[in-house]
Design an enzyme around this catalytic site. Sequence first.
Site, PDB file in Angstrom:
ATOM      1  N   GLY A   1       0.832  -1.212   0.000  1.00 45.31           N
ATOM      2  CA  GLY A   1       0.000   0.000   0.000  1.00 45.31           C
ATOM      3  C   GLY A   1       0.858   1.250   0.000  1.00 45.31           C
ATOM      4  O   GLY A   1       1.868   1.311   0.696  1.00 45.31           O
TER       5      GLY A   1
ATOM      6  N   ARG B   1       1.056  -5.189  -5.564  1.00 47.53           N
ATOM      7  CA  ARG B   1       1.264  -6.418  -4.803  1.00 47.53           C
ATOM      8  C   ARG B   1       1.491  -7.490  -5.884  1.00 47.53           C
ATOM      9  O   ARG B   1       0.682  -7.637  -6.788  1.00 47.53           O
ATOM     10  CB  ARG B   1       0.041  -6.724  -3.946  1.00 47.53           C
ATOM     11  CG  ARG B   1      -0.355  -5.528  -3.033  1.00 47.53           C
ATOM     12  CD  ARG B   1      -1.358  -5.909  -1.981  1.00 47.53           C
ATOM     13  NE  ARG B   1      -2.038  -4.764  -1.380  1.00 47.53           N
ATOM     14  CZ  ARG B   1      -1.617  -4.086  -0.303  1.00 47.53           C
ATOM     15  NH1 ARG B   1      -0.513  -4.427   0.290  1.00 47.53           N
ATOM     16  NH2 ARG B   1      -2.314  -3.078   0.170  1.00 47.53           N
TER      17      ARG B   1
ATOM     18  N   ASP C   1       4.867  -4.752   6.093  1.00 47.18           N
ATOM     19  CA  ASP C   1       5.395  -6.064   6.503  1.00 47.18           C
ATOM     20  C   ASP C   1       5.460  -7.073   5.355  1.00 47.18           C
ATOM     21  O   ASP C   1       6.419  -7.842   5.253  1.00 47.18           O
ATOM     22  CB  ASP C   1       4.655  -6.627   7.728  1.00 47.18           C
ATOM     23  CG  ASP C   1       3.164  -6.763   7.492  1.00 47.18           C
ATOM     24  OD1 ASP C   1       2.666  -6.234   6.481  1.00 47.18           O
ATOM     25  OD2 ASP C   1       2.491  -7.406   8.316  1.00 47.18           O
TER      26      ASP C   1
ATOM     27  N   THR D   1       4.393   2.514   5.657  1.00 44.26           N
ATOM     28  CA  THR D   1       3.006   2.063   5.808  1.00 44.26           C
ATOM     29  C   THR D   1       2.265   2.996   6.757  1.00 44.26           C
ATOM     30  O   THR D   1       2.834   3.423   7.764  1.00 44.26           O
ATOM     31  CB  THR D   1       2.924   0.617   6.350  1.00 44.26           C
ATOM     32  OG1 THR D   1       1.574   0.360   6.760  1.00 44.26           O
ATOM     33  CG2 THR D   1       3.820   0.358   7.547  1.00 44.26           C
TER      34      THR D   1
ATOM     35  N   ASP E   1       0.005   2.037   8.635  1.00 40.61           N
ATOM     36  CA  ASP E   1      -0.509   1.226   9.756  1.00 40.61           C
ATOM     37  C   ASP E   1       0.337   1.320  11.030  1.00 40.61           C
ATOM     38  O   ASP E   1      -0.142   0.979  12.108  1.00 40.61           O
ATOM     39  CB  ASP E   1      -0.593  -0.256   9.350  1.00 40.61           C
ATOM     40  CG  ASP E   1      -1.496  -0.485   8.152  1.00 40.61           C
ATOM     41  OD1 ASP E   1      -2.317   0.396   7.855  1.00 40.61           O
ATOM     42  OD2 ASP E   1      -1.370  -1.547   7.515  1.00 40.61           O
TER      43      ASP E   1
ATOM     44  N   ASP F   1       2.606  -0.630  12.011  1.00 43.88           N
ATOM     45  CA  ASP F   1       2.610  -1.942  12.666  1.00 43.88           C
ATOM     46  C   ASP F   1       3.942  -2.680  12.556  1.00 43.88           C
ATOM     47  O   ASP F   1       3.981  -3.899  12.698  1.00 43.88           O
ATOM     48  CB  ASP F   1       1.473  -2.812  12.102  1.00 43.88           C
ATOM     49  CG  ASP F   1       1.581  -2.992  10.596  1.00 43.88           C
ATOM     50  OD1 ASP F   1       2.400  -2.299   9.959  1.00 43.88           O
ATOM     51  OD2 ASP F   1       0.849  -3.833  10.043  1.00 43.88           O
TER      52      ASP F   1
ATOM     53  N   ARG G   1      -5.246  -2.402   9.001  1.00 44.94           N
ATOM     54  CA  ARG G   1      -5.179  -3.863   8.792  1.00 44.94           C
ATOM     55  C   ARG G   1      -5.443  -4.567  10.113  1.00 44.94           C
ATOM     56  O   ARG G   1      -6.541  -4.457  10.636  1.00 44.94           O
ATOM     57  CB  ARG G   1      -3.830  -4.266   8.196  1.00 44.94           C
ATOM     58  CG  ARG G   1      -3.920  -5.545   7.394  1.00 44.94           C
ATOM     59  CD  ARG G   1      -2.584  -5.938   6.818  1.00 44.94           C
ATOM     60  NE  ARG G   1      -2.160  -5.073   5.738  1.00 44.94           N
ATOM     61  CZ  ARG G   1      -2.484  -5.266   4.468  1.00 44.94           C
ATOM     62  NH1 ARG G   1      -3.206  -6.281   4.113  1.00 44.94           N
ATOM     63  NH2 ARG G   1      -2.058  -4.447   3.539  1.00 44.94           N
TER      64      ARG G   1
HETATM   65  O1  F6P Z   1      -1.346  -1.553   4.759  1.00 45.76           O
HETATM   66  C1  F6P Z   1      -1.944  -0.359   4.389  1.00 45.76           C
HETATM   67  C2  F6P Z   1      -3.429  -0.549   4.177  1.00 45.76           C
HETATM   68  O2  F6P Z   1      -3.990   0.712   3.829  1.00 45.76           O
HETATM   69  C3  F6P Z   1      -4.186  -1.190   5.337  1.00 45.76           C
HETATM   70  O3  F6P Z   1      -4.457  -0.277   6.373  1.00 45.76           O
HETATM   71  C4  F6P Z   1      -5.392  -1.724   4.629  1.00 45.76           C
HETATM   72  O4  F6P Z   1      -5.933  -2.830   5.322  1.00 45.76           O
HETATM   73  C5  F6P Z   1      -4.839  -2.172   3.313  1.00 45.76           C
HETATM   74  O5  F6P Z   1      -3.646  -1.436   3.092  1.00 45.76           O
HETATM   75  C6  F6P Z   1      -5.769  -1.973   2.146  1.00 45.76           C
HETATM   76  O6  F6P Z   1      -5.157  -2.497   1.023  1.00 45.76           O
HETATM   77  P1  F6P Z   1      -5.684  -2.245  -0.469  1.00 45.76           P
HETATM   78  O7  F6P Z   1      -5.385  -0.810  -0.823  1.00 45.76           O
HETATM   79  O8  F6P Z   1      -4.903  -3.197  -1.287  1.00 45.76           O
HETATM   80  O9  F6P Z   1      -7.142  -2.491  -0.441  1.00 45.76           O
END
Ligand code: F6P
Length: 326
Positions: free
Chosen positions: A14, A75, A106, A129, A131, A133, A175
């Site tokens: 992300g 990804r 991560d 990130t 998050d 985390d 997340r």
């Molecule tokens: O890891 C960053 C994040 O924004 C999380 O908070 C969230 O769960 C996830 O990515 C969402 O991913 P995507 O943009 O692939 O839906």
Amino acid sequence: MGTFNCIGVLTSGGDAPGMNAAIRAVTRAAISKGIRVKGIFRGYKGLVTNEISELYSDSVSNIIQRGGTILKTARCAEFMTPEGRQVAYDNMVKEGIEALVVIGGDGSLTGARIFAQEFNVPCIGLPGTIDNDLFGTDTTIGYDTALNTIVEAIDKIRDTATSHERLFFIEVMGRDAGFLALNGAIAGGAEAAIIPEYITEEDQLEEFIKRGFRKSKNSSIVLVAESKSKGGALDIVERMKKDFPGYDARVSILGHLQRGGSPTAHDRIIASRMGAAAVDALLEDQRNVMIGIVRDEIVYVPFTRAIKNDKQVKPELIDMLRQLCI
Ligand code: F6P
């Protein structure tokens, strides 16, 4: 002391505000030390598909203030297979890239750890990130900006909540981590935060209702950490309608707007420091470490520690939130 002619930099997973500041710092710190830099596009995917081009000092001009990532991000399923990683390694060698700086969360650092081990490639990670985390760093690139975006949203929703005397559940990202929800609640003056690190969502809801927020307040705001498995804020409101009828509750899901926007000064500064530190780390022969900042000092955190998923929210903050929202 390591020597490098050329290193690669990529952003993965992300996007997070401040990634551009980190790319700029890696590029310019490396060039300042006589090292060429290649930008890999779309994360690990670009390594597999060979979307790589050289970055010069002016390639990273005018980006420190921009959200997102100029290198794009993705990804990548191919990189999860040994065959995909072999193609990635072959492309790296073809491009003369001797080491990698990976900016991401991560999942991205896990990819770097596996790649580094399989092919003996020096890899340095930067925690990118929203998050927050990753273990071993006080904060991650993008977290502060996302937190400020959340607080801005809470302030706006509060106007409506107060006018209509309503209860609002605001769902935020994170997340499996509650840092954005808990600290967003503290900074936004919310009445509670429902986070995955504490007791079950059901119990947290019940606890909140039993605290009797109606006694002193006509409106309330509760931050909810997103939950893929449990359903998040929408699920909570459904449960509320069933178990505690009589509340005029609404849901607001902030979603991806939390990932965008110009990075705060704090995120620009940590991204710049971490980006420059990544180049120093490579020259110091460090490998398989994430750059962190702890008590304002740069630290090196082995990938295995950083991604172990054991960064804790502080339980005392949950208590403090309770005291401050009476
Ligand atoms: O890891 C960053 C994040 O924004 C999380 O908070 C969230 O769960 C996830 O990515 C969402 O991913 P995507 O943009 O692939 O839906």
